[in-house]
Design a protein around this motif. Structure first.
Motif, PDB file in Angstrom:
ATOM      1  N   MET A   1       0.845  -1.178   0.000  1.00  0.00           N
ATOM      2  CA  MET A   1       0.000   0.000   0.000  1.00  0.00           C
ATOM      3  C   MET A   1       0.888   1.239   0.000  1.00  0.00           C
ATOM      4  O   MET A   1       1.898   1.287   0.680  1.00  0.00           O
ATOM      5  N   ALA A   2       0.490   2.238  -0.763  1.00  0.00           N
ATOM      6  CA  ALA A   2       1.234   3.500  -0.807  1.00  0.00           C
ATOM      7  C   ALA A   2       1.016   4.281   0.488  1.00  0.00           C
ATOM      8  O   ALA A   2      -0.067   4.262   1.063  1.00  0.00           O
ATOM      9  N   MET A   3       2.084   4.951   0.903  1.00  0.00           N
ATOM     10  CA  MET A   3       2.048   5.754   2.126  1.00  0.00           C
ATOM     11  C   MET A   3       2.626   7.137   1.828  1.00  0.00           C
ATOM     12  O   MET A   3       3.429   7.294   0.906  1.00  0.00           O
ATOM     13  N   ILE A   4       2.241   8.107   2.636  1.00  0.00           N
ATOM     14  CA  ILE A   4       2.816   9.443   2.502  1.00  0.00           C
ATOM     15  C   ILE A   4       4.256   9.394   2.998  1.00  0.00           C
ATOM     16  O   ILE A   4       4.512   9.004   4.135  1.00  0.00           O
ATOM     17  N   LYS A   5       5.188   9.756   2.125  1.00  0.00           N
ATOM     18  CA  LYS A   5       6.606   9.772   2.466  1.00  0.00           C
ATOM     19  C   LYS A   5       7.001  11.124   3.045  1.00  0.00           C
ATOM     20  O   LYS A   5       7.754  11.203   4.001  1.00  0.00           O
ATOM     21  N   ASP A   6       6.518  12.195   2.439  1.00  0.00           N
ATOM     22  CA  ASP A   6       6.732  13.537   2.976  1.00  0.00           C
ATOM     23  C   ASP A   6       5.786  14.512   2.293  1.00  0.00           C
ATOM     24  O   ASP A   6       5.079  14.143   1.359  1.00  0.00           O
ATOM     25  N   ALA A   7       5.788  15.736   2.762  1.00  0.00           N
ATOM     26  CA  ALA A   7       4.928  16.770   2.198  1.00  0.00           C
ATOM     27  C   ALA A   7       5.619  18.111   2.366  1.00  0.00           C
ATOM     28  O   ALA A   7       6.401  18.303   3.299  1.00  0.00           O
ATOM     29  N   ARG A   8       5.309  19.020   1.444  1.00  0.00           N
ATOM     30  CA  ARG A   8       5.886  20.361   1.521  1.00  0.00           C
ATOM     31  C   ARG A   8       4.896  21.365   0.935  1.00  0.00           C
ATOM     32  O   ARG A   8       4.065  21.013   0.100  1.00  0.00           O
ATOM     33  N   VAL A   9       5.014  22.589   1.363  1.00  0.00           N
ATOM     34  CA  VAL A   9       4.196  23.671   0.833  1.00  0.00           C
ATOM     35  C   VAL A   9       4.945  24.281  -0.344  1.00  0.00           C
ATOM     36  O   VAL A   9       6.161  24.476  -0.291  1.00  0.00           O
ATOM     37  N   ALA A  10       4.215  24.560  -1.428  1.00  0.00           N
ATOM     38  CA  ALA A  10       4.811  25.150  -2.621  1.00  0.00           C
ATOM     39  C   ALA A  10       3.889  26.243  -3.150  1.00  0.00           C
ATOM     40  O   ALA A  10       2.695  26.275  -2.836  1.00  0.00           O
TER      41      ALA A  10
END
Length: 77
Positions: free
Chosen positions: A1-10
């Protein structure tokens, strides 16, 4: 299953912020999904996240559901 690896604001169009979420799949594949403010708010709430760092490790379907919430706000029926 895919998981959130990271996130950033752009920065998006006209200087409006968006959230870029990197998804990692079990086979090592990576994809990025951009979320507008409505989808970002829905994702943060769904994950109980106070910061974007709190999103790491949550499953892909929470991103999918957040995108559906954002899309559905334009439905009139």
């Amino acid at each position: 299953m895919a998981m959130i690896k990271d996130a950033r604001v752009a920065a998006a169009h006209e200087g409006i912020a968006e959230l870029i979420v990197r998804m990692e799949y079990s086979n090592g594949g990576i994809s990025e999904v951009s979320l507008d403010a409505t989808a970002t708010a829905a994702l943060m709430e769904s994950c109980g996240a106070e910061t974007v760092a709190d999103l790491v490790g949550h499953p892909w379907y929470k991103v999918r559901d957040a995108l559906q919430i954002s899309y559905n706000r334009y439905q009139t029926t």
